[in-house]
Design a protein around this motif. Structure first.
Motif, PDB file in Angstrom:
ATOM      1  N   THR A 146       3.931   4.131 -52.592  1.00 15.12           N
ATOM      2  CA  THR A 146       4.945   3.847 -51.585  1.00 15.12           C
ATOM      3  C   THR A 146       5.211   5.074 -50.719  1.00 15.12           C
ATOM      4  O   THR A 146       5.135   6.215 -51.181  1.00 15.12           O
ATOM      5  CB  THR A 146       6.258   3.375 -52.253  1.00 15.12           C
ATOM      6  OG1 THR A 146       7.245   3.155 -51.247  1.00 15.12           O
ATOM      7  CG2 THR A 146       6.781   4.401 -53.229  1.00 15.12           C
ATOM      8  N   LEU A 147       5.493   4.814 -49.466  1.00 13.73           N
ATOM      9  CA  LEU A 147       5.860   5.850 -48.503  1.00 13.73           C
ATOM     10  C   LEU A 147       6.968   5.282 -47.633  1.00 13.73           C
ATOM     11  O   LEU A 147       6.825   4.191 -47.080  1.00 13.73           O
ATOM     12  CB  LEU A 147       4.654   6.223 -47.635  1.00 13.73           C
ATOM     13  CG  LEU A 147       4.955   7.084 -46.397  1.00 13.73           C
ATOM     14  CD1 LEU A 147       5.373   8.495 -46.817  1.00 13.73           C
ATOM     15  CD2 LEU A 147       3.740   7.125 -45.466  1.00 13.73           C
ATOM     16  N   SER A 148       8.071   6.002 -47.525  1.00  6.49           N
ATOM     17  CA  SER A 148       9.167   5.570 -46.658  1.00  6.49           C
ATOM     18  C   SER A 148       9.374   6.602 -45.563  1.00  6.49           C
ATOM     19  O   SER A 148       9.453   7.808 -45.835  1.00  6.49           O
ATOM     20  CB  SER A 148      10.453   5.387 -47.466  1.00  6.49           C
ATOM     21  OG  SER A 148      10.341   4.276 -48.329  1.00  6.49           O
ATOM     22  N   LEU A 149       9.477   6.126 -44.350  1.00  3.84           N
ATOM     23  CA  LEU A 149       9.590   7.011 -43.186  1.00  3.84           C
ATOM     24  C   LEU A 149      11.060   7.322 -42.930  1.00  3.84           C
ATOM     25  O   LEU A 149      11.662   6.869 -41.952  1.00  3.84           O
ATOM     26  CB  LEU A 149       8.938   6.335 -41.977  1.00  3.84           C
ATOM     27  CG  LEU A 149       7.499   5.846 -42.227  1.00  3.84           C
ATOM     28  CD1 LEU A 149       6.949   5.147 -41.002  1.00  3.84           C
ATOM     29  CD2 LEU A 149       6.592   7.009 -42.640  1.00  3.84           C
ATOM     30  N   VAL A 150      11.634   8.097 -43.836  1.00  2.00           N
ATOM     31  CA  VAL A 150      13.068   8.369 -43.826  1.00  2.00           C
ATOM     32  C   VAL A 150      13.309   9.874 -43.958  1.00  2.00           C
ATOM     33  O   VAL A 150      12.417  10.632 -44.335  1.00  2.00           O
ATOM     34  CB  VAL A 150      13.763   7.616 -44.992  1.00  2.00           C
ATOM     35  CG1 VAL A 150      13.579   6.116 -44.838  1.00  2.00           C
ATOM     36  CG2 VAL A 150      13.216   8.081 -46.344  1.00  2.00           C
ATOM     37  N   PRO A 151      14.558  10.313 -43.670  1.00  2.00           N
ATOM     38  CA  PRO A 151      14.889  11.726 -43.875  1.00  2.00           C
ATOM     39  C   PRO A 151      14.778  12.097 -45.351  1.00  2.00           C
ATOM     40  O   PRO A 151      14.973  11.243 -46.211  1.00  2.00           O
ATOM     41  CB  PRO A 151      16.339  11.811 -43.396  1.00  2.00           C
ATOM     42  CG  PRO A 151      16.515  10.648 -42.472  1.00  2.00           C
ATOM     43  CD  PRO A 151      15.650   9.568 -43.063  1.00  2.00           C
ATOM     44  N   PRO A 152      14.469  13.356 -45.682  1.00  2.00           N
ATOM     45  CA  PRO A 152      14.266  14.472 -44.750  1.00  2.00           C
ATOM     46  C   PRO A 152      12.854  14.539 -44.164  1.00  2.00           C
ATOM     47  O   PRO A 152      12.593  15.392 -43.332  1.00  2.00           O
ATOM     48  CB  PRO A 152      14.537  15.685 -45.631  1.00  2.00           C
ATOM     49  CG  PRO A 152      14.078  15.242 -46.981  1.00  2.00           C
ATOM     50  CD  PRO A 152      14.456  13.789 -47.082  1.00  2.00           C
ATOM     51  N   LEU A 153      11.964  13.665 -44.620  1.00  2.00           N
ATOM     52  CA  LEU A 153      10.590  13.700 -44.123  1.00  2.00           C
ATOM     53  C   LEU A 153      10.525  13.372 -42.633  1.00  2.00           C
ATOM     54  O   LEU A 153       9.868  14.066 -41.852  1.00  2.00           O
ATOM     55  CB  LEU A 153       9.723  12.709 -44.911  1.00  2.00           C
ATOM     56  CG  LEU A 153       8.268  12.570 -44.464  1.00  2.00           C
ATOM     57  CD1 LEU A 153       7.511  13.858 -44.738  1.00  2.00           C
ATOM     58  CD2 LEU A 153       7.609  11.384 -45.174  1.00  2.00           C
ATOM     59  N   ILE A 154      11.216  12.314 -42.235  1.00  2.00           N
ATOM     60  CA  ILE A 154      11.169  11.837 -40.859  1.00  2.00           C
ATOM     61  C   ILE A 154      12.588  11.689 -40.318  1.00  2.00           C
ATOM     62  O   ILE A 154      13.450  11.098 -40.962  1.00  2.00           O
ATOM     63  CB  ILE A 154      10.447  10.474 -40.772  1.00  2.00           C
ATOM     64  CG1 ILE A 154       9.015  10.582 -41.318  1.00  2.00           C
ATOM     65  CG2 ILE A 154      10.444   9.947 -39.347  1.00  2.00           C
ATOM     66  CD1 ILE A 154       8.109  11.495 -40.530  1.00  2.00           C
ATOM     67  N   SER A 155      12.814  12.207 -39.140  1.00  2.00           N
ATOM     68  CA  SER A 155      14.093  12.003 -38.472  1.00  2.00           C
ATOM     69  C   SER A 155      14.116  10.603 -37.884  1.00  2.00           C
ATOM     70  O   SER A 155      13.212  10.220 -37.134  1.00  2.00           O
ATOM     71  CB  SER A 155      14.290  13.030 -37.355  1.00  2.00           C
ATOM     72  OG  SER A 155      15.375  12.669 -36.527  1.00  2.00           O
ATOM     73  N   THR A 156      15.139   9.830 -38.210  1.00  2.00           N
ATOM     74  CA  THR A 156      15.203   8.466 -37.684  1.00  2.00           C
ATOM     75  C   THR A 156      15.669   8.419 -36.239  1.00  2.00           C
ATOM     76  O   THR A 156      15.430   7.434 -35.543  1.00  2.00           O
ATOM     77  CB  THR A 156      16.152   7.612 -38.550  1.00  2.00           C
ATOM     78  OG1 THR A 156      17.430   8.250 -38.612  1.00  2.00           O
ATOM     79  CG2 THR A 156      15.600   7.445 -39.948  1.00  2.00           C
ATOM     80  N   SER A 157      16.296   9.480 -35.763  1.00  2.00           N
ATOM     81  CA  SER A 157      16.782   9.484 -34.383  1.00  2.00           C
ATOM     82  C   SER A 157      15.734   9.984 -33.399  1.00  2.00           C
ATOM     83  O   SER A 157      15.723   9.578 -32.243  1.00  2.00           O
ATOM     84  CB  SER A 157      18.043  10.350 -34.268  1.00  2.00           C
ATOM     85  OG  SER A 157      17.773  11.691 -34.635  1.00  2.00           O
ATOM     86  N   SER A 158      14.836  10.869 -33.857  1.00  3.74           N
ATOM     87  CA  SER A 158      13.763  11.368 -32.985  1.00  3.74           C
ATOM     88  C   SER A 158      12.510  11.584 -33.834  1.00  3.74           C
ATOM     89  O   SER A 158      12.156  12.703 -34.183  1.00  3.74           O
ATOM     90  CB  SER A 158      14.179  12.668 -32.300  1.00  3.74           C
ATOM     91  OG  SER A 158      14.614  13.612 -33.263  1.00  3.74           O
TER      92      SER A 158
END
Length: 477
Positions: A397-409
């Motif tokens: 599983t991989l989730s594109l969420v903080p802190p890995l990915i900024s949801t705003s930019s």
């Protein structure tokens, strides 16, 4: 009645019972014995042909699982089986009645007449009833396949993988596709079934759409309008249906354009899951066992808490599983994504073929109210086979969420790299990650350098947030 006549009546009665037994074991044999050769021969040869076909089909299904799955999911094959079982039930019952008639029931005593009628009725009811029940179950399965799955064209795997977008939301009549509450791409190896779940947060903004798509033309710099988030793409499209031609699901189409732009994966099919219907599915399989890491309040923020799912490894019913997956008190969207993935993993691991068969009608009813999808009925057997293969493997599983990915930019190049890495690891290849380039034209730089951690069962990495990014979801949950 004289002793001789009484003995003769008993002999005729035993003969009548024998004719019924012969009809039970080999339909048509009683008519052959009695001299009705045409009827008997047709019935007996038909029986032998169907028996041979059933044995051959059963053997083929045993040694070749794809055939069994095709037989269980193909509407034409199911219709044929339904008709055969129905005709067999009627024909076999008629042969029992004819065997009773051949026995000349008026020639033996009243008690024997009543007994013969009772035995014949019991045999008719048991045999014909069993066949009709089987026909009913086959009909239920066929109706489920026709009601749930489409008749569109199948698509080929992309780079050896099928990518299925799974969306969840509180849907009702006429509400399929409105503001999906959760979005997950299941990327499935076309040969091994090894699956990677890629979770996308509903509150992501400023993301690109697939190049050349309708939404890309409308938002060439990404979905950057005021208040526009990923789960709002569907609503925007449904407010602008004229842009999507004769599409039956413009909201879903637009969401797919967004998912493809974010992940760089080509989506084969989509499925919309009704979360309320999901509750019935869990109940249909007898519940699901989950590791509840911390007490989870039942109720939405702002509403009264009506109960608590207590911490511990426990078997939850449909209502409890639904709240385990959607609870928001003391947690955030990212922790909910982690819990939802744990539910997916548990369902895949715990629903066995025996459980599915035992609860077939309940599952079919719940599933028909649970899912709307464009997966063609002709492809259902393929995906069932892949699901069975995936059952014995680790679920990544991989989730594109903080802190890995900024949801705003979001850093779109980083996302593409992480998705490619997760798939490479699942396939047993060494990932070839490229460093972030600071974002594509339509994406923006991530703040993934942050060391803060959010999410979890209720709020921390140690409490379950790791389920958002792992090569073994079962162990993380």
């Amino acid at each position: 009645m004289s002793p001789v006549s009484e003995r003769a009546a008993q002999v005729r009665f035993r003969r009548a019972l024998s004719l019924m037994a012969m009809t039970l074991i080999a339909p048509g044999s009683a008519q052959l014995i009695a001299g009705h050769r045409r009827i008997g021969l047709v019935a007996f040869l038909t029986y032998l042909g169907l028996l041979g076909t059933a044995l051959l089909g059963g053997l083929l299904a045993y040694v070749h699982r794809p055939f069994a799955l095709w037989l269980a999911t193909s509407p034409p094959a199911l219709l044929l089986v339904y008709l055969v079982l129905t005709v067999m039930a009627i024909g076999w019952a008629a042969l029992f009645i004819d065997a009773w008639r051949i026995g000349n029931p008026l020639s033996y005593s009243m008690s024997h007449r009543r007994m013969a009628v009772g035995v014949n009725g019991l045999l008719c009811f048991t045999v014909a009833g069993s066949l009709l029940v089987g026909a009913h179950l086959v009909g239920v399965q066929r109706d489920f396949i026709l009601a749930t799955f489409g008749n569109g064209e199948a698509t080929d795997a992309h780079d050896g993988r099928y990518n299925v977008l799974i969306m969840g939301g509180d849907s009702g009549a006429g509400r399929w596709g409105l503001r999906p509450d959760s979005m997950t791409v299941a990327s499935i190896d076309a040969e091994t079934g090894r699956t990677v779940l890629i979770g996308l947060p509903r509150n992501m903004t400023n993301f690109p759409f697939s190049e050349g798509s309708v939404m890309d033309e409308q938002f060439p710099e990404g979905f950057d309008c005021d208040g526009c988030m990923l789960n709002g793409v569907s609503t925007w499209a449904q407010d602008n249906t004229e842009l999507f031609g004769d599409s039956d699901n413009p909201g879903v189409d637009a969401t797919i354009m967004a998912i493809e732009g974010i992940t760089d994966l080509k989506i084969n099919y989509w499925a919309m899951v009704n979360l309320e219907g999901f509750k019935d599915l869990v109940d249909a399989v007898g519940g699901v066992t989950l590791n509840v890491r911390q007490d989870i309040p039942i109720g939405l923020p702002g509403d009264k808490v009506t109960g608590t799912i207590e911490a511990g490894k426990r078997k939850l019913n449909g209502f409890e599983t639904l709240w385990y997956a959607r609870a928001r008190y003391g947690s955030d969207d990212y922790s909910r994504m982690a819990r939802q993935k744990c539910v997916m993993s548990a369902m895949l691991d715990q629903i066995s073929p025996a459980t599915a068969l035992r609860n077939f009608q309940k599952i079919a009813k719940a599933s028909s109210e649970l899912v709307s999808t464009d997966l063609p009925a002709s492809e259902v057997d393929r995906f069932l086979d892949l699901a069975l293969k995936a059952k014995g493997q680790k679920l990544a599983t991989l989730s594109l969420v903080p802190p890995l990915i900024s949801t705003s930019s979001p850093d779109i190049d980083l996302i593409h790299s992480k998705v490619a890495d997760a798939i490479a690891k699942a396939e047993g290849r060494a990932p070839e990650s490229a460093p972030s380039t600071g974002g594509k034209k339509k994406g923006k730089k991530s703040d993934s350098g942050s060391t803060s951690v959010t999410g979890g069962s209720v709020g921390s990495l140690a409490d379950g947030y790791e389920a958002n990014q792992t090569e073994d979801l079962g162990a993380a949950c």
